[in-house]
Structure formats: C-alpha cells, structure tokens
Design an enzyme around this catalytic site. Structure first.
Site, PDB file in Angstrom:
ATOM      1  N   GLU A  33     -19.027 -19.713   2.113  1.00  0.00           N
ATOM      2  CA  GLU A  33     -17.428 -18.890   1.559  1.00  0.00           C
ATOM      3  C   GLU A  33     -17.863 -17.415   1.528  1.00  0.00           C
ATOM      4  O   GLU A  33     -16.681 -16.791   1.549  1.00  0.00           O
ATOM      5  CB  GLU A  33     -16.845 -19.650   0.345  1.00  0.00           C
ATOM      6  CG  GLU A  33     -15.512 -19.232   0.125  1.00  0.00           C
ATOM      7  CD  GLU A  33     -14.764 -20.127  -1.108  1.00  0.00           C
ATOM      8  OE1 GLU A  33     -13.803 -20.770  -0.851  1.00  0.00           O
ATOM      9  OE2 GLU A  33     -15.173 -19.713  -2.146  1.00  0.00           O
ATOM     10  N   ARG A  37       3.303  13.206   6.859  1.00  0.00           N
ATOM     11  CA  ARG A  37       4.035  14.148   5.204  1.00  0.00           C
ATOM     12  C   ARG A  37       3.363  15.239   5.200  1.00  0.00           C
ATOM     13  O   ARG A  37       2.453  15.414   4.649  1.00  0.00           O
ATOM     14  CB  ARG A  37       3.323  12.910   4.361  1.00  0.00           C
ATOM     15  CG  ARG A  37       3.642  12.766   2.537  1.00  0.00           C
ATOM     16  CD  ARG A  37       5.079  13.063   2.221  1.00  0.00           C
ATOM     17  NE  ARG A  37       5.516  13.772   0.757  1.00  0.00           N
ATOM     18  CZ  ARG A  37       6.697  14.197  -0.269  1.00  0.00           C
ATOM     19  NH1 ARG A  37       7.638  13.773   0.847  1.00  0.00           N
ATOM     20  NH2 ARG A  37       6.645  14.105  -0.920  1.00  0.00           N
ATOM     21  N   GLN A  80      -8.465  18.946   1.865  1.00  0.00           N
ATOM     22  CA  GLN A  80      -9.181  18.316   2.108  1.00  0.00           C
ATOM     23  C   GLN A  80      -9.814  16.650   1.272  1.00  0.00           C
ATOM     24  O   GLN A  80     -10.001  16.037   1.009  1.00  0.00           O
ATOM     25  CB  GLN A  80     -10.821  19.019   1.697  1.00  0.00           C
ATOM     26  CG  GLN A  80     -11.779  18.863   1.964  1.00  0.00           C
ATOM     27  CD  GLN A  80     -12.999  19.387   1.623  1.00  0.00           C
ATOM     28  OE1 GLN A  80     -12.916  20.010   0.514  1.00  0.00           O
ATOM     29  NE2 GLN A  80     -13.747  19.939   2.491  1.00  0.00           N
TER      30      GLN A  80
END
Ligand SMILES: Cc1cc2nc3c(=O)[nH]c(=O)nc-3n(C[C@H](O)[C@H](O)[C@H](O)COP(=O)(O)OP(=O)(O)OC[C@H]3O[C@@H](n4cnc5c(N)ncnc54)[C@H](O)[C@@H]3O)c2cc1C
Length: 388
Positions: free
Chosen positions: A251, A277, A288
């Site tokens: 798991e 955007r 940056q």
C-alpha cells in the site's frame, strides 16, 4: 518535453505506455462525472468502480487462475498514473487502492486455496469490495496496541471490538480485520481474520465525514460477539502482523501512483494559467516568483515518479521493499500537498474557489500524510532501516 501533454513515459516500456494511454482515455471518458456534487455529498461512484473492474484494474497483478490479468505491478502503477491523470475522482482511486493492497494482496499471499477460490475472483472482478479494519480509537500509529479481542471457542473465534477510519466500510462486502487472542502477547497475539459483512455481529455504526477523498466512503465498524469459523483466519493464529506488514508494504509503495497523474495534471493546468493570466501587462508566468513555483512542481513530480516505479520493479522481482515503500509514501504524499498549495497560489483567488476544483485536490492530498502510516511513521521506518 516542451508542450507535451500527459505523464512522462521514461519509466515505461512501449507496452506499458500503451496501457497507460488506454487508461487515460478510459478515465477521461468514463470517470469523474459530477465530481463537485459527489464531493459535496460524499458519494461513491459504484458505476465507476464497476467500469474500473471491467477495465481490469482491480486484479491486474493477480494471476489469471485467481481472476486477475496476471500482469506486473509496474503495469498497474502505469495504469493508476494514467487514471489519476484522466480523472479528478481521487477518492475512487483511493478506494480501489485500499481494496487491492489490504485485501486482494494479503489473501493472495497468505490465503488458503479455499480462501483464494472464494474471495479473489469476486474481489478482482469488483463484484465484492474489500476494506481494511485495523485502526482503533486507541490504536493508530501504535497499531499493535489494538484491543479488539478474538476468543477461541471450539472451532470458532468470537470477535469483540471497534474499528475506526475504515475506508470502504459502507460499501464493503469483506473486511480484513486484526484482533488479539491475548493482549499480554503484544504483537505475537495479533491475528488476521477475513470477515464477511453478512456475519451476525458485524455492524457499520456510523459514516465518518472527511476533509478530502470524500467520494471514498469511510466508517466505523463494530464486532459484537461476532463468531467467525477458524477457517476464516488469514495465516496462522498470532501471525497477523505478517499479513498487516505485507499489506502496508504494497500500500505505501503504490497508493500514491494515481497522484503522480494528478500532479502532472496540476502542473499542466498551472503552466496554462501562468501563460494566459495577465497582470501588470504581462503573463504572470513571466514573474520569477510564479515561474519558480512551477519549476518546483516539476522537480517534485520528477523525483516522485522514479520512487513509485522502483516499488513496481522491486515487487515484480519478488523483492522486499519495506524501506523503499516508506520513502515513496513519504516523498510523494508530502510533495503532492506542497504542489497542490503551489497550484492554488498560482491560480490566486480563483484557486481558492470551489469551482476551480484546485482546493479539492489539496484536501484530497492532505489525506496522504496520514493514511498507511503518517509521515513521521514513514521517517521512523526509514531511520530504522539505516540502523537507527
Ligand atoms: C484518509 C484516511 C484513510 C484511512 N483508511 C484507513 C483504513 O482503511 N483502515 C484503517 O484501519 N485505518 C485507516 N486510516 C487510519 C490511519 O491508518 C491512521 O490515521 C494513521 O495510522 C495514524 O493514526 P492516528 O490517526 O490514530 O494518529 P496518531 O497515531 O494518534 O498520531 C498523532 C500524531 O502523533 C504522531 N506520532 C504517533 N506516534 C509516533 C511515533 N512513534 N513517532 C513519531 N510521531 C508519532 C503522528 O505522526 C501524528 O502526527 C485512514 C486514515 C485516513 C486519514
């Protein structure tokens, strides 16, 4: 790499890349419908589960004689990565992982031929759902301090105790549970049992509402004078730790394979948003601060993938992967949280809105630092493997 969409293929053989492409197309077409509504109402997608079973996911690394596809673990990791890229229903993927690693694999490894015949075909085919009932109110990280008691009476054991945080509880047909035959024996008293949901004395007392992974059901399970035939013991009396450790190794190593795909999806969305955007007259990706966040997301993803694929190769080679699984679990779960926060920052106020479905991924990611052992517990395992 520039402009390329989808998970990287560098860990994959051509056949695995083909399998993964099929998984992406399948998930995009068939899974993740009405996610916002189902996340809100904590609704499990049983139809999606059945489709994934039909696709072969649930029995992929199980030999065909037991109802599986007889493929390798690396093949399954490639498929899970593809599913995580193709769907945002990370709760459904989580439910499948819980079923496979805590039921299918331990029954395959420790079950008698009768148990394998009875359970594996139905678990691999998705007809039955498995759940792991291990944690208790007073036994979480200290799982071998569990108190659920198994009293031997003739050819049966009578279970009494309460389990919490049981993933799939409400929809499960089978529980793999752990009880002690004698608390004074500590870990050596712990015994694993396969319990059918229909057994008298088994009840799902209440659903548990979670922060994330809400399309994966979770509940509390109570065993009250629950009589189990000795033939339902998984492995030998007092050897439950072996089954539990086996399930946790698989798991921890694999449960975050789908999150690799989700991280790739997040990265692509973040890049697209940073390019589109505009603020201060230029795309925000030109700042940056924003570009660095995206670079960090890429570095995290590229350091996570090899750790998960390493588990596939180790287990396909029948090797032990205890420490490696803890390393994969720790790094991928923490990276997924950090990258989800980065994605949200890149989207700004939009990212905080439910509509964008970025906040859900952050909520889903947070579960990863707790389930299958918290990050602190993974660090303990890694440190112990180094002799500390
Ligand atoms: C989404 C989700 C799904 C889950 N599914 C299942 C399931 O299907 N079946 C099941 O049985 N359980 C399940 N769990 C339970 C999970 O295994 C436990 O939450 C986990 O093992 C931690 O136990 P706890 O919550 O009791 O925390 P605690 O053990 O109480 O830990 C609390 C804090 O103490 C720290 N801590 C404890 N011990 C140590 C130590 N030795 N060293 C350093 N730090 C330590 C922990 O890291 C943590 O920060 C699930 C949990 C979640 C969140």
């Amino acid at each position: 790499m520039r402009g390329r969409k989808g998970p990287a293929t560098d860990e994959l053989t051509p056949e695995q890349a083909r399998l993964q492409k099929g998984a992406i197309e399948f998930a995009q077409a068939e899974l993740g419908q009405e996610m916002r509504e189902r996340d809100h109402s904590h609704e499990f997608d049983r139809e999606g589960w059945n489709k994934c079973a039909k696709f072969g996911v649930l029995g992929m690394p199980v030999p065909a004689e037991h109802g599986g596809l007889g493929l390798g673990l690396t093949d399954l990791i490639a498929v899970m990565e593809g599913l995580g890229y193709g769907t945002t229903d990370l709760g459904l993927l989580f439910s499948m992982h819980a079923h496979m690693w805590t039921n299918v694999i331990p029954i395959l490894e420790f079950g008698t031929p009768e148990q394998q015949d009875r359970y594996l075909p139905k678990l691999c085919g998705g007809e039955w759902i498995g759940a792991n009932a291990a944690s208790e109110p007073d036994a979480g990280s200290d799982i071998y301090g569990l108190r659920t008691h198994a009293e031997k009476r003739g050819d049966s054991y009578v279970l009494n105790g309460a389990k919490i945080y049981v993933t799939n509880a409400q929809v499960a047909d089978v529980f793999l549970t752990y009880a002690t035959v004698n608390p004074e024996l500590g870990a050596l008293g712990i015994t694993a049992f396969i319990v059918d949901r229909s057994t008298p004395g088994v009840s799902i007392t209440k659903p548990m509402e979670k922060m994330g992974l809400r399309t994966s059901p979770m509940g509390e399970v109570v065993f009250e004078d629950c009589e189990i035939p000795a033939s339902q013991l998984l492995g030998r009396e007092g050897r439950g730790v072996q089954a539990f450790e086996c399930s946790m190794e698989w798991e921890r190593g694999c449960i975050l394979a789908g999150c690799l795909g989700a991280m790739q999806r997040q990265l692509e969305r973040s890049i697209a948003h940073a390019q589109q955007r505009k603020q201060f007259g230029q795309p925000i990706g030109k700042f940056q601060a924003v570009a660095n966040r995206i670079a960090d997301m890429k570095v995290r993803l590229d350091t996570c993938r090899p750790l998960v694929y390493r588990i596939g190769r180790l287990k396909d080679g029948a090797k032990n992967a205890r420490a490696e699984a803890a390393i994969a679990k720790l790094h991928v779960s923490e990276s997924f949280v950090t990258s989800s926060i980065d994605a949200m920052r890149i989207f700004g106020g939009y990212g905080y809105m439910v509509e964008q479905e970025i906040e859900r991924e952050l909520r889903d990611a947070m579960g990863g630092v707790f389930y299958s052992g918290t990050s602190d517990i993974q660090r303990n395992i890694i440190a112990r493997s180094l002799g500390l």
